[in-house]
Scaffold this active site. Structure first.
Site, PDB file in Angstrom:
ATOM      1  N   TYR A  97       8.511   6.109  15.239  1.00 43.29           N
ATOM      2  CA  TYR A  97       7.245   5.372  15.078  1.00 43.29           C
ATOM      3  C   TYR A  97       6.131   6.063  15.858  1.00 43.29           C
ATOM      4  O   TYR A  97       5.025   6.269  15.336  1.00 43.29           O
ATOM      5  CB  TYR A  97       7.452   3.928  15.567  1.00 43.29           C
ATOM      6  CG  TYR A  97       6.197   3.120  15.780  1.00 43.29           C
ATOM      7  CD1 TYR A  97       5.517   2.553  14.711  1.00 43.29           C
ATOM      8  CD2 TYR A  97       5.701   2.900  17.075  1.00 43.29           C
ATOM      9  CE1 TYR A  97       4.365   1.792  14.922  1.00 43.29           C
ATOM     10  CE2 TYR A  97       4.567   2.140  17.288  1.00 43.29           C
ATOM     11  CZ  TYR A  97       3.894   1.591  16.209  1.00 43.29           C
ATOM     12  OH  TYR A  97       2.769   0.851  16.419  1.00 43.29           O
ATOM     13  N   ASN A 129      -5.345   0.256   8.004  1.00 43.83           N
ATOM     14  CA  ASN A 129      -4.825  -0.599   9.080  1.00 43.83           C
ATOM     15  C   ASN A 129      -3.312  -0.784   9.033  1.00 43.83           C
ATOM     16  O   ASN A 129      -2.700  -1.024  10.075  1.00 43.83           O
ATOM     17  CB  ASN A 129      -5.536  -1.964   8.994  1.00 43.83           C
ATOM     18  CG  ASN A 129      -4.829  -3.042   9.777  1.00 43.83           C
ATOM     19  OD1 ASN A 129      -4.863  -3.051  11.006  1.00 43.83           O
ATOM     20  ND2 ASN A 129      -4.139  -3.938   9.085  1.00 43.83           N
ATOM     21  N   VAL A 185       0.829  -1.213   0.000  1.00 45.55           N
ATOM     22  CA  VAL A 185       0.000   0.000   0.000  1.00 45.55           C
ATOM     23  C   VAL A 185       0.870   1.272   0.000  1.00 45.55           C
ATOM     24  O   VAL A 185       0.374   2.371  -0.277  1.00 45.55           O
ATOM     25  CB  VAL A 185      -0.984  -0.011   1.201  1.00 45.55           C
ATOM     26  CG1 VAL A 185      -0.277   0.277   2.512  1.00 45.55           C
ATOM     27  CG2 VAL A 185      -2.132   0.951   0.984  1.00 45.55           C
TER      28      VAL A 185
HETATM   29  N1  NAD Z   1      -0.104  -5.627  17.425  1.00 41.54           N
HETATM   30  C1  NAD Z   1      -0.209  -4.627  18.307  1.00 41.54           C
HETATM   31  O1  NAD Z   1      -0.233  -4.831  19.539  1.00 41.54           O
HETATM   32  C2  NAD Z   1      -0.299  -3.208  17.822  1.00 41.54           C
HETATM   33  C3  NAD Z   1      -0.053  -2.180  18.746  1.00 41.54           C
HETATM   34  C4  NAD Z   1      -0.149  -0.867  18.311  1.00 41.54           C
HETATM   35  C5  NAD Z   1      -0.495  -0.592  16.994  1.00 41.54           C
HETATM   36  N2  NAD Z   1      -0.712  -1.616  16.128  1.00 41.54           N
HETATM   37  C6  NAD Z   1      -1.058  -1.287  14.742  1.00 41.54           C
HETATM   38  O2  NAD Z   1      -2.174  -2.061  14.314  1.00 41.54           O
HETATM   39  C7  NAD Z   1      -2.051  -2.326  12.902  1.00 41.54           C
HETATM   40  C8  NAD Z   1      -2.147  -3.816  12.661  1.00 41.54           C
HETATM   41  O3  NAD Z   1      -1.161  -4.453  13.444  1.00 41.54           O
HETATM   42  P1  NAD Z   1      -0.963  -6.035  13.433  1.00 41.54           P
HETATM   43  O4  NAD Z   1      -0.198  -6.347  14.670  1.00 41.54           O
HETATM   44  O5  NAD Z   1      -2.259  -6.691  13.154  1.00 41.54           O
HETATM   45  O6  NAD Z   1       0.026  -6.174  12.160  1.00 41.54           O
HETATM   46  P2  NAD Z   1       0.563  -7.504  11.452  1.00 41.54           P
HETATM   47  O7  NAD Z   1       1.944  -7.154  10.973  1.00 41.54           O
HETATM   48  O8  NAD Z   1       0.404  -8.678  12.364  1.00 41.54           O
HETATM   49  O9  NAD Z   1      -0.410  -7.679  10.202  1.00 41.54           O
HETATM   50  C9  NAD Z   1      -0.366  -6.706   9.203  1.00 41.54           C
HETATM   51  C10 NAD Z   1      -1.090  -7.156   7.953  1.00 41.54           C
HETATM   52  O10 NAD Z   1      -0.840  -6.140   6.972  1.00 41.54           O
HETATM   53  C11 NAD Z   1      -0.116  -6.685   5.869  1.00 41.54           C
HETATM   54  N3  NAD Z   1       0.855  -5.668   5.427  1.00 41.54           N
HETATM   55  C12 NAD Z   1       1.994  -5.323   6.053  1.00 41.54           C
HETATM   56  N4  NAD Z   1       2.616  -4.343   5.376  1.00 41.54           N
HETATM   57  C13 NAD Z   1       1.822  -4.061   4.314  1.00 41.54           C
HETATM   58  C14 NAD Z   1       1.929  -3.146   3.245  1.00 41.54           C
HETATM   59  N5  NAD Z   1       2.980  -2.325   3.152  1.00 41.54           N
HETATM   60  N6  NAD Z   1       0.949  -3.098   2.317  1.00 41.54           N
HETATM   61  C15 NAD Z   1      -0.121  -3.946   2.406  1.00 41.54           C
HETATM   62  N7  NAD Z   1      -0.260  -4.856   3.394  1.00 41.54           N
HETATM   63  C16 NAD Z   1       0.700  -4.905   4.336  1.00 41.54           C
HETATM   64  C17 NAD Z   1       0.527  -7.962   6.402  1.00 41.54           C
HETATM   65  O11 NAD Z   1       0.803  -8.889   5.342  1.00 41.54           O
HETATM   66  C18 NAD Z   1      -0.537  -8.460   7.380  1.00 41.54           C
HETATM   67  O12 NAD Z   1      -1.562  -9.167   6.708  1.00 41.54           O
HETATM   68  C19 NAD Z   1      -0.711  -1.699  12.486  1.00 41.54           C
HETATM   69  O13 NAD Z   1      -0.945  -0.400  12.013  1.00 41.54           O
HETATM   70  C20 NAD Z   1       0.065  -1.633  13.773  1.00 41.54           C
HETATM   71  O14 NAD Z   1       1.069  -0.631  13.778  1.00 41.54           O
HETATM   72  C21 NAD Z   1      -0.627  -2.926  16.506  1.00 41.54           C
END
Ligand code: NAD
Length: 269
Positions: A154, A87, A62
């Site tokens: 970040y 997301n 993306v």
């Molecule tokens: N996991 C946490 O505790 C946490 C905490 C704070 C914020 N977040 C935020 O929540 C969101 C989701 O986190 P998560 O832990 O589910 O992430 P994850 O890395 O487990 O999953 C991310 C998904 O997005 C896809 N993806 C990654 N980069 C991409 C790109 N450049 N283009 C298209 N698709 C892409 C991956 O293949 C995967 O399916 C993120 O923005 C993350 O920063 C998560």
């Protein structure tokens, strides 16, 4: 709304995004599912379809403008867009300290956490404005509000996501478009798996560390996204909702392992 909603979810295959695309499809939306991981996207789409849902995959990064164009083309084919879930985000690449971090890392973190949110929103907003309706749900982090050592860039870009959410909400409310965000913490996902967070420590300790006593399941986050995207949240705009099991409220307080109250001095019993 009698017409079937069309929802875009970036990073919609795995983790929080994966749960969100499955949830929105189960609620009846046509989901335009973007993901960089082709195999994971294929699995997610197959599961959604097997459950009777409708999904359109857009595989690609993306961060890439050409992928944003393909998402917009998929939306145009559906004829509308009701929900945009921005997301994708990642704390990697990370350095031990800001002092040791490099401009290349800041650029990558900027691309992954903030720039594509602006670009995709900018690309789809005119369609929502023309419709006179739409809901955007961005993904920030608790670290937009609470410091996190080693991740200064970040957290800055995610504070940007929350600030963008507020300011855009003020600007587009008159067009019937709402803009909100979630701020996750401690989700058990591929990015931050429970096993990686525990690093070999006793999982039973988790119930002492967090007010709600467990790590988050992806559905815990998807249900808040689904709410913010829905008409149930029709008078809510401009907010970032923490979905964190209470960690932001607890801030520096930790439950004592002996169960005798709380401490903000982790080296003391
Ligand atoms: N996991 C946490 O505790 C946490 C905490 C704070 C914020 N977040 C935020 O929540 C969101 C989701 O986190 P998560 O832990 O589910 O992430 P994850 O890395 O487990 O999953 C991310 C998904 O997005 C896809 N993806 C990654 N980069 C991409 C790109 N450049 N283009 C298209 N698709 C892409 C991956 O293949 C995967 O399916 C993120 O923005 C993350 O920063 C998560």
């Amino acid at each position: 709304m009698s017409q079937q909603r069309v929802s875009v979810v970036t990073g919609g295959a795995l983790g929080i995004g994966g749960a969100t695309s499955r949830r929105l499809a189960a609620d009846g939306d046509v989901v335009i599912l973007n993901d960089i991981d082709g195999a994971a996207a294929e699995t997610a789409c197959a599961e959604i379809e097997a459950a009777g849902g409708r999904v359109v995959p857009v595989v690609g990064d993306v961060v890439d403008d050409a992928v944003i164009d393909r998402i917009v083309a998929a939306v145009r084919e559906q004829g509308r867009v009701d929900v945009l879930v921005n997301n994708v985000g990642d704390f990697r690449p990370a350095s031990k300290t800001f002092l040791h971090s490099t401009p290349d890392q800041w650029q990558r973190l900027y691309d992954l956490n903030l720039l594509h949110v602006l670009k995709l929103t900018h690309a789809l907003l005119p369609i929502m404005v023309e419709q006179g309706s739409g809901a955007i749900v961005n993904t920030s982090t608790v670290e937009a509000f609470r410091g996190i050592p080693g991740h200064a860039a970040y957290s800055a870009y995610n504070a940007g996501v929350s600030a963008f959410t507020k300011s855009l909400a003020v600007e587009v409310g008159r067009h019937g478009v709402r803009v909100n965000a979630i701020a996750p913490d401690l989700a058990d996902t591929p990015q931050t798996s429970a096993s990686a967070m525990l690093r070999g420590r006793d999982p039973d300790l988790v119930r002492h560390w967090l007010p709600l006593g467990r790590y988050g399941h992806v559905d815990d986050y998807a249900s808040v996204v689904a709410f913010l995207a829905s008409d149930e949240a029709r008078f809510v705009t401009g907010h970032t909702v923490p979905v964190d099991g209470g960690t932001l409220a607890a801030s520096g307080w930790y439950g004592r392992v002996d169960g005798k109250g709380w401490t903000n001095m982790p080296d003391r019993p």
